[in-house]
Design a protein around this motif. Structure first.
Motif, PDB file in Angstrom:
ATOM      1  N   ASP A 369       0.844  -1.199   0.000  1.00 24.81           N
ATOM      2  CA  ASP A 369       0.000   0.000   0.000  1.00 24.81           C
ATOM      3  C   ASP A 369       0.874   1.242   0.000  1.00 24.81           C
ATOM      4  OD1 ASP A 369      -2.463   1.309  -0.026  1.00 24.81           O
ATOM      5  OD2 ASP A 369      -2.564   1.465   2.160  1.00 24.81           O
ATOM      6  N   VAL A 370       0.252   2.383  -0.327  1.00 24.27           N
ATOM      7  CA  VAL A 370       0.930   3.675  -0.302  1.00 24.27           C
ATOM      8  C   VAL A 370      -0.102   4.724   0.082  1.00 24.27           C
ATOM      9  CG1 VAL A 370       0.545   4.004  -2.805  1.00 24.27           C
ATOM     10  CG2 VAL A 370       2.333   5.316  -1.634  1.00 24.27           C
ATOM     11  N   ASN A 371       0.245   5.638   0.995  1.00 27.19           N
ATOM     12  CA  ASN A 371      -0.731   6.645   1.414  1.00 27.19           C
ATOM     13  C   ASN A 371      -0.604   7.911   0.582  1.00 27.19           C
ATOM     14  OD1 ASN A 371       1.413   8.116   2.492  1.00 27.19           O
ATOM     15  ND2 ASN A 371       0.863   7.761   4.632  1.00 27.19           N
ATOM     16  N   ASP A 372      -1.454   8.908   0.871  1.00 27.17           N
ATOM     17  CA  ASP A 372      -1.505  10.107   0.038  1.00 27.17           C
ATOM     18  C   ASP A 372      -0.243  10.965   0.171  1.00 27.17           C
ATOM     19  OD1 ASP A 372      -3.948   9.273  -0.812  1.00 27.17           O
ATOM     20  OD2 ASP A 372      -5.117  10.697   0.382  1.00 27.17           O
ATOM     21  N   SER A 373       0.538  10.727   1.212  1.00 25.58           N
ATOM     22  CA  SER A 373       1.808  11.439   1.361  1.00 25.58           C
ATOM     23  C   SER A 373       2.948  10.741   0.634  1.00 25.58           C
ATOM     24  CB  SER A 373       2.158  11.557   2.859  1.00 25.58           C
ATOM     25  OG  SER A 373       1.172  12.316   3.537  1.00 25.58           O
ATOM     26  N   GLY A 374       2.647   9.609   0.003  1.00 26.70           N
ATOM     27  CA  GLY A 374       3.658   8.886  -0.750  1.00 26.70           C
ATOM     28  C   GLY A 374       4.470   7.907   0.067  1.00 26.70           C
ATOM     29  N   ILE A 375       4.044   7.611   1.301  1.00 24.50           N
ATOM     30  CA  ILE A 375       4.750   6.635   2.131  1.00 24.50           C
ATOM     31  C   ILE A 375       4.228   5.245   1.773  1.00 24.50           C
ATOM     32  CG2 ILE A 375       5.352   5.884   4.447  1.00 24.50           C
ATOM     33  CD1 ILE A 375       6.429   8.642   3.624  1.00 24.50           C
ATOM     34  N   LEU A 376       5.118   4.427   1.280  1.00 30.10           N
ATOM     35  CA  LEU A 376       4.789   3.076   0.816  1.00 30.10           C
ATOM     36  C   LEU A 376       5.212   2.059   1.880  1.00 30.10           C
ATOM     37  CD1 LEU A 376       5.550   1.616  -2.675  1.00 30.10           C
ATOM     38  CD2 LEU A 376       6.628   0.577  -0.678  1.00 30.10           C
ATOM     39  N   VAL A 377       4.396   1.008   2.054  1.00 30.56           N
ATOM     40  CA  VAL A 377       4.748  -0.046   3.002  1.00 30.56           C
ATOM     41  C   VAL A 377       4.809  -1.383   2.289  1.00 30.56           C
ATOM     42  CG1 VAL A 377       3.849   1.125   5.041  1.00 30.56           C
ATOM     43  CG2 VAL A 377       2.322  -0.336   3.709  1.00 30.56           C
ATOM     44  N   GLY A 378       5.747  -2.209   2.708  1.00 34.95           N
ATOM     45  CA  GLY A 378       5.904  -3.524   2.122  1.00 34.95           C
ATOM     46  C   GLY A 378       6.748  -4.409   3.012  1.00 34.95           C
ATOM     47  N   SER A 379       7.195  -5.515   2.457  1.00 35.05           N
ATOM     48  CA  SER A 379       8.066  -6.415   3.212  1.00 35.05           C
ATOM     49  C   SER A 379       9.090  -7.019   2.261  1.00 35.05           C
ATOM     50  CB  SER A 379       7.265  -7.518   3.902  1.00 35.05           C
ATOM     51  OG  SER A 379       6.639  -8.360   2.950  1.00 35.05           O
ATOM     52  N   TYR A 380      10.223  -7.412   2.811  1.00 34.51           N
ATOM     53  CA  TYR A 380      11.243  -8.095   2.033  1.00 34.51           C
ATOM     54  C   TYR A 380      11.594  -9.404   2.739  1.00 34.51           C
ATOM     55  CZ  TYR A 380      14.413  -6.022   5.504  1.00 34.51           C
ATOM     56  OH  TYR A 380      15.024  -5.645   6.672  1.00 34.51           O
ATOM     57  N   ARG A 381      12.154 -10.327   1.988  1.00 33.22           N
ATOM     58  CA  ARG A 381      12.535 -11.631   2.540  1.00 33.22           C
ATOM     59  C   ARG A 381      14.046 -11.766   2.488  1.00 33.22           C
ATOM     60  NH1 ARG A 381       9.371 -17.208   1.742  1.00 33.22           N
ATOM     61  NH2 ARG A 381       8.143 -16.039   3.266  1.00 33.22           N
ATOM     62  N   SER A 382      14.616 -12.131   3.634  1.00 30.29           N
ATOM     63  CA  SER A 382      16.063 -12.253   3.732  1.00 30.29           C
ATOM     64  C   SER A 382      16.413 -13.197   4.877  1.00 30.29           C
ATOM     65  CB  SER A 382      16.691 -10.879   3.998  1.00 30.29           C
ATOM     66  OG  SER A 382      18.097 -10.962   4.068  1.00 30.29           O
ATOM     67  N   TYR A 383      17.630 -13.711   4.858  1.00 28.59           N
ATOM     68  CA  TYR A 383      18.110 -14.545   5.955  1.00 28.59           C
ATOM     69  C   TYR A 383      18.498 -13.660   7.136  1.00 28.59           C
ATOM     70  CZ  TYR A 383      18.197 -18.895   3.325  1.00 28.59           C
ATOM     71  OH  TYR A 383      17.826 -20.020   2.627  1.00 28.59           O
ATOM     72  N   ILE A 384      17.934 -13.985   8.299  1.00 33.87           N
ATOM     73  CA  ILE A 384      18.305 -13.322   9.545  1.00 33.87           C
ATOM     74  C   ILE A 384      18.650 -14.409  10.548  1.00 33.87           C
ATOM     75  CG2 ILE A 384      17.563 -11.765  11.399  1.00 33.87           C
ATOM     76  CD1 ILE A 384      15.587 -10.510   9.481  1.00 33.87           C
ATOM     77  N   GLN A 385      19.857 -14.376  11.042  1.00 32.22           N
ATOM     78  CA  GLN A 385      20.346 -15.389  11.982  1.00 32.22           C
ATOM     79  C   GLN A 385      20.156 -16.798  11.423  1.00 32.22           C
ATOM     80  OE1 GLN A 385      18.766 -14.744  15.939  1.00 32.22           O
ATOM     81  NE2 GLN A 385      18.959 -12.529  15.763  1.00 32.22           N
ATOM     82  N   GLY A 386      20.343 -16.925  10.107  1.00 32.15           N
ATOM     83  CA  GLY A 386      20.327 -18.237   9.493  1.00 32.15           C
ATOM     84  C   GLY A 386      18.973 -18.727   9.030  1.00 32.15           C
TER      85      GLY A 386
END
Length: 607
Positions: A369-386
């Motif tokens: 999603d993205v709000n009217d101020s242009g702030i976008l939210v999302g998620s990424y996938r990565s290895y954390i502590q293995g």
């Protein structure tokens, strides 16, 4: 085997979590769709309900599903994830020899609805009838994912069942069953339905044309009636090969039936006929939808036979679209990824693709999603502590050269708790779900969260609820205890169990702070015979499954939940650690759908 050091670190992390929760004055919320400690959270005739979108007028849309209950062990162990869906009570089979049975129904609810405040109300799409009407077998699955302030609802639907008589030598069925398309986006304005057509629906080769239907889905709509989603723009190479087989002499089935077989998911959950899929927008104007494909994050070579996908999942009132797309990172064709993206119009009014830069350690990312101020939210996938984890991030589209931010959740530094945002309002409040335990060797329970961007405060929504909203009631001595639910068994005996309500996913938040999503509520489990039918006692009531000490065995059912900021309530601080109820607790907290979106996840999760 977990090391002693890992265990010690987990205990330290949990201690930090507790300190942080007590250090901030978070808002207090109450669940407003409760009726005598029971959630009014799904349609009659269905088991599960999920709220997916709410507008400024306190109107919401959601999906009711005929899915089976969750066992307590599933919930406490974190085995079930709402976003991936819940195994159906009766397996929905995809077969050209069996009638098509729908399993998903769209509903609406509103604070000021004539039917009752926040009461889920069936909303017919494409001719569906209420799931409570057992005289009709629905063949159309319907989904609502979003609603704007004018009440325009968007989602997707399947085509109704068709059948043709079996005139082949195959005597396993009298009829073949098929439909004209698998998924099609739809917008509903008042009582009018507007199909959102994909640009690719037909396979054309030489003098032959085959109606495939294509696919499309609408995931969100802004207040200017701009609908976003995704749609088929071409067929995959292998899909084309399968259509060619249906046209060939080796095929003994009717053409429409052969095509249907190839479009159904197989035992691995994949479809032989796949489509090139692109992020897509439709502008609604006086009952007409004008569609536009958004640019892919790469330009395939002319001889490239891969299937590329892009999806639009959110949109603000400025027309900025958030989603994800295949992309060659930094133009390197050896680094094909699916990454978070946004699209905005240039000076000529054409949509341009924008990649949100991801480092080599990130395997994939997505923007919701993205709000009217242009702030976008999302998620990424990565290895954390293995371990592979999903982490919530936000990104300012106004300053694209500045990297995305990963907020701290329950500690002063980044944790390895997976988290995903689902929505952001114009105040910078973000909702979604997050894992709540640090054990690396077990599935992790999840809970809905609220993040305040202005302060950096990150809260487990269950810790912000009033005691009544968590299933407690105050006794005459002033102490809070679990509400006791009483049910009569088929033997005539009155059984009781502890009420329990767990907010597991927050899907949408409006400007007033109203949050909608999914909660689990405890229910007793019926006894079933070997054919899956409920066993009924001599008094005409069902028999309940009982534990060794004669108490009802309880299970968790997902239900739509509506949370509103409380003006005079207090957050519940009752220590419930010694209340084991009728089951053994296996986790430190609750767990988290249904986006389930068709094709990929369902927003999420669909059938």
């Amino acid at each position: 085997m977990k090391s002693k050091l890992d265990k010690a670190l987990s205990l330290v992390a949990l201690g930090v979590l507790g300190v942080l929760h007590s250090a901030h004055a978070a808002p207090v919320y109450e669940i407003v769709n409760l009726d005598n400690y029971d959630l009014q959270g799904t349609l009659e005739g269905t088991r599960n309900g999920y709220a997916l979108g709410v507008n400024a007028n306190d109107e919401l849309v959601g999906i009711a599903k005929g899915k089976k209950k969750l066992s307590t062990s599933d919930v406490e162990g974190g085995v079930i994830d709402v976003e991936d869906g819940i195994a159906p009570e009766e397996t929905i089979t995809y077969s050209i020899t069996k009638a098509i049975v729908a399993n998903n129904f769209a509903f609406v609810a509103a604070q000021n609805a004539a039917a009752g405040a926040w009461l889920p109300t069936f909303d017919s799409v494409n001719g569906t009838t209420p799931p409570s009407d057992t005289s009709v077998v629905n063949s159309v699955d319907t989904f609502y994912y979003g609603i704007n302030d004018a009440g325009v609802k968007v989602g997707s639907m399947t085509a109704p069942e068709k059948k043709t008589e079996n005139t082949t030598t195959d005597d396993t069925t009298d009829y073949w069953y098929y439909r004209d398309y698998e998924y099609r986006g739809v917008a509903k304005v008042g009582d009018s339905e507007i199909p959102l057509l994909p640009p690719y629906t037909q396979y054309v080769k030489e003098d032959k044309t085959v109606e495939l239907g294509g696919w499309s889905a609408a995931t969100a709509v802004n207040n200017n009636n701009l609908v976003v989603g995704y749609a088929s723009t071409d067929i995959s190479k292998y899909g084309g090969d399968r259509v060619a087989y249906c046209l060939g002499t080796d095929n003994t089935l009717p053409l429409d039936v052969c095509i249907q077989r190839e479009q159904y998911p197989n035992t691995q959950g994949t479809r032989n006929i796949q489509y090139q899929t692109r992020a897509y927008v439709w502008q609604l104007d006086n009952g007409v939808a004008t569609g536009t494909a958004l640019p892919l994050g790469l330009t395939p070579a002319s001889d490239n036979t891969l299937t590329f996908t892009a999806q639009a999942l959110g949109v603000n009132n400025e027309g900025v679209v958030a989603g994800r797309s295949h992309v060659y990172r930094n133009g390197n064709t050896d680094r094909l990824r699916q990454d978070a993206a946004y699209w905005s119009k240039d000076a000529e009014g054409n949509y341009q693709y924008h990649w949100i830069p991801m480092g080599d350690a990130i395997s994939s990312s997505i923007a919701y999603d993205v709000n009217d101020s242009g702030i976008l939210v999302g998620s990424y996938r990565s290895y954390i502590q293995g371990y592979l984890r999903d982490k919530f991030f936000y990104f300012d589209t106004n300053t694209p050269d500045v990297a995305y931010v990963t907020p701290n959740d329950f500690a002063s530094t980044t944790t390895d708790l997976s988290s995903k945002p689902k929505d952001i309002n114009n105040k910078g409040q973000v909702v979604g779900y997050i894992e709540t335990t640090y054990d690396k060797e077990k599935p992790r329970p999840k809970a809905g969260f609220l993040y305040e961007k202005s302060t950096g405060e990150f809260s487990n929504l269950n810790n912000l609820l009033t005691c009544e909203s968590k299933g407690f009631e105050k006794g005459s001595d002033g102490n809070w205890t679990r509400h006791q639910v009483e049910v009569q068994d088929g033997t005539g005996k009155v059984l009781s169990y502890n009420s329990d309500i767990l907010v597991v996913e927050a899907a949408s938040i409006n400007e007033d702070g109203t949050i909608v999503g999914t909660a689990f509520i405890r229910k007793p489990s019926y006894q079933f015979d070997s054919d899956g039918n409920v066993i009924v006692g001599e008094n005409g009531l069902p028999l309940f499954e009982l534990s060794g000490n004669g108490d009802p065995v309880t299970a968790y059912i997902p239900r739509m939940v509506v949370l509103k900021p409380s003006t005079n309530g207090e957050a519940c601080t009752v220590d419930d650690s010694t209340d084991t109820g009728n089951y053994e607790r296996k986790g430190a907290a609750s767990l988290a759908w249904l986006l389930v979106l068709p094709l990929v996840w369902l927003r999420r999760r669909t059938r």
